[in-house]
Design a protein around this motif. Sequence first.
Motif, mmCIF file in Angstrom:
data_model
loop_
_atom_site.group_PDB
_atom_site.id
_atom_site.type_symbol
_atom_site.label_atom_id
_atom_site.label_comp_id
_atom_site.label_asym_id
_atom_site.label_seq_id
_atom_site.Cartn_x
_atom_site.Cartn_y
_atom_site.Cartn_z
ATOM 1 N N LEU A 172 0.774 -1.107 0.050
ATOM 2 C CA LEU A 172 0.014 -0.041 0.081
ATOM 3 C C LEU A 172 0.972 1.225 0.118
ATOM 4 O O LEU A 172 0.507 2.315 -0.626
ATOM 5 C CB LEU A 172 -0.866 0.015 1.151
ATOM 6 N N ASN A 177 -0.926 4.646 -0.949
ATOM 7 C CA ASN A 177 -2.074 4.619 -0.249
ATOM 8 C C ASN A 177 -1.508 4.846 1.284
ATOM 9 O O ASN A 177 -1.720 3.811 1.999
ATOM 10 C CB ASN A 177 -2.985 3.508 -0.397
ATOM 11 N N LYS A 180 -3.900 3.844 4.298
ATOM 12 C CA LYS A 180 -4.323 2.465 4.760
ATOM 13 C C LYS A 180 -2.794 1.847 4.949
ATOM 14 O O LYS A 180 -3.001 0.732 5.814
ATOM 15 C CB LYS A 180 -4.914 1.956 3.614
ATOM 16 N N ALA A 181 -1.912 2.183 4.332
ATOM 17 C CA ALA A 181 -0.675 1.541 4.879
ATOM 18 C C ALA A 181 -0.322 1.591 6.367
ATOM 19 O O ALA A 181 0.049 0.812 7.001
ATOM 20 C CB ALA A 181 0.298 2.038 4.099
#
Length: 225
Positions: A172, A177, A180-181
């Motif tokens: 991610l 991202n 979310k990571a």
Amino acid sequence: MANHLDLEEQEQLDQLKHFWKQYGNAITWALIAVLSAFAAWNFYNYWQRSQANQAAALFDEVERSIQSGDTAKIDRVFSDMKERFASTTYAQQSGLLAARHYATAGKPDEAKAALGWVAEKSADAGYQAVAKLRLAGLLMDAKDLDGALSQLGGAFPTGFEALVADRTGDILTLQGNTAKAIEQYQKAYKAFEPRTEYRRLVEVKLNALGVDVQSNTPVDAAQGK
């Protein structure tokens, strides 16, 4: 007295004949079934031991081939292992070893194929999980981020949650991202044992994304939102 005993014995013999005439075939077939099952069980155990011994010998050959760096021989022996003993744990272990050799030798396609085979064919959830994690890493290195992420979907055995979350966080991050990571890294950080080196590595990744886990800085604050 003797005649009386003779009559009793004759009566018992007649009863036995009558009983055997009525139930003899059923008893015979039942005995045949039991003895056949016993013989089949013994043969199965013998076959299993034979398969295990042959697979172990072939696994030793895989290890020797890897130690010598003979890629062509590894190809042959691993192919033989898959063909003859695919259901054994030795085959799964051979796949993981062969994949590591291929990756080190600069043969990523062969490494991915070996790991894909283990992930698909192994009956052991642990070997499947290891293969999927390593395959996700190779796909990530090859910039196939969607393919890497797909390897981490679905169920994993207990004990793999932290590793899966950490690898998912890596993918991610490469996809950009970040939010979310961070969620995945935080999940991994909580799942790892406090004193493990891996947990410290995850902490470094979180720090790089602006999250201070020691001070419990909220994600939004860490990202400057």
